[in-house]
Write a protein that holds these residues in place. Structure first.
Motif, mmCIF file in Angstrom:
data_model
loop_
_atom_site.group_PDB
_atom_site.id
_atom_site.type_symbol
_atom_site.label_atom_id
_atom_site.label_comp_id
_atom_site.label_asym_id
_atom_site.label_seq_id
_atom_site.Cartn_x
_atom_site.Cartn_y
_atom_site.Cartn_z
ATOM 1 N N ARG A 23 11.565 -37.718 -5.239
ATOM 2 C CA ARG A 23 10.959 -37.119 -6.615
ATOM 3 C C ARG A 23 11.643 -35.774 -6.489
ATOM 4 O O ARG A 23 11.652 -34.846 -5.698
ATOM 5 N N PHE A 24 12.471 -35.081 -7.762
ATOM 6 C CA PHE A 24 13.053 -33.702 -7.718
ATOM 7 C C PHE A 24 11.904 -33.251 -9.044
ATOM 8 O O PHE A 24 11.450 -33.776 -9.868
ATOM 9 N N HIS A 25 11.672 -31.776 -8.814
ATOM 10 C CA HIS A 25 10.964 -31.249 -9.938
ATOM 11 C C HIS A 25 11.470 -29.710 -9.905
ATOM 12 O O HIS A 25 11.983 -29.422 -9.108
ATOM 13 N N LEU A 26 11.017 -29.214 -10.921
ATOM 14 C CA LEU A 26 11.341 -27.789 -11.161
ATOM 15 C C LEU A 26 10.961 -26.844 -10.007
ATOM 16 O O LEU A 26 9.823 -26.865 -9.647
ATOM 17 N N ALA B 210 20.546 -33.952 -2.011
ATOM 18 C CA ALA B 210 20.358 -33.396 -3.364
ATOM 19 C C ALA B 210 19.155 -32.637 -3.446
ATOM 20 O O ALA B 210 18.896 -32.157 -4.515
ATOM 21 N N GLY B 211 18.216 -32.676 -2.502
ATOM 22 C CA GLY B 211 16.793 -32.089 -2.647
ATOM 23 C C GLY B 211 15.618 -32.756 -3.077
ATOM 24 O O GLY B 211 14.734 -32.204 -3.464
ATOM 25 N N ALA B 212 15.613 -34.216 -3.156
ATOM 26 C CA ALA B 212 14.493 -35.034 -3.394
ATOM 27 C C ALA B 212 13.822 -35.028 -2.470
ATOM 28 O O ALA B 212 13.829 -35.117 -1.088
ATOM 29 N N GLY C 289 30.532 -37.604 -1.033
ATOM 30 C CA GLY C 289 29.933 -36.681 -1.349
ATOM 31 C C GLY C 289 29.789 -36.930 -3.218
ATOM 32 O O GLY C 289 28.990 -36.134 -3.855
ATOM 33 N N TYR C 290 30.374 -37.660 -3.635
ATOM 34 C CA TYR C 290 30.550 -37.887 -5.210
ATOM 35 C C TYR C 290 29.203 -38.297 -5.454
ATOM 36 O O TYR C 290 28.766 -37.570 -6.713
ATOM 37 N N ILE D 162 22.740 -34.284 -8.147
ATOM 38 C CA ILE D 162 22.310 -32.805 -8.581
ATOM 39 C C ILE D 162 22.655 -32.617 -9.988
ATOM 40 O O ILE D 162 21.632 -31.743 -10.593
ATOM 41 N N ALA D 163 23.888 -32.718 -10.393
ATOM 42 C CA ALA D 163 23.968 -32.419 -11.853
ATOM 43 C C ALA D 163 23.045 -32.945 -13.025
ATOM 44 O O ALA D 163 22.603 -32.336 -13.839
ATOM 45 N N LEU D 164 23.006 -34.462 -12.739
ATOM 46 C CA LEU D 164 22.074 -34.968 -13.642
ATOM 47 C C LEU D 164 20.422 -34.617 -13.454
ATOM 48 O O LEU D 164 20.080 -34.224 -14.453
ATOM 49 N N LYS D 165 20.012 -34.408 -12.181
ATOM 50 C CA LYS D 165 18.584 -33.985 -12.330
ATOM 51 C C LYS D 165 18.664 -32.589 -12.882
ATOM 52 O O LYS D 165 17.688 -32.277 -13.439
#
Length: 84
Positions: free
Chosen positions: A81-84, A66-68, A26-27, A33-36
């Motif tokens: 892709r991740f977005h707000l 991570a939600g991409a 999980g690292y 997650i923290a970076l995005k």
């Protein structure tokens, strides 16, 4: 890692690698997650993009957790892709 500054479409590319002894713990998911989250709160960054080789299922799972969202593909790569 960051692969540069946001482009004209407000996309910033990231990349990552984990040494085999740390796989499956999980690292990388936590780090991405923290970076995005940090990147999406920076000026001129609306999207965070990552690419993976099509056969790299572990990387696909990391990005999904991570939600991409998968949004584009080429002959050999998927683009997430991740977005707000």
């Amino acid at each position: 890692m960051l692969k540069g500054t946001p482009n004209e479409q407000e996309e910033v590319m990231i990349g990552y690698y984990t040494l085999p002894p740390y796989w499956g713990q999980g690292y990388m998911t936590e780090s991405i997650i923290a970076l995005k989250d940090w990147l999406l709160h920076q000026p001129n960054a609306k999207y965070v993009i990552a690419d993976t080789e099509k056969e790299n299922m572990a990387s696909h799972r990391v990005l999904e957790k991570a939600g991409a969202v998968l949004f584009k593909e080429t002959k050999s790569l998927y683009f997430w892709r991740f977005h707000l």
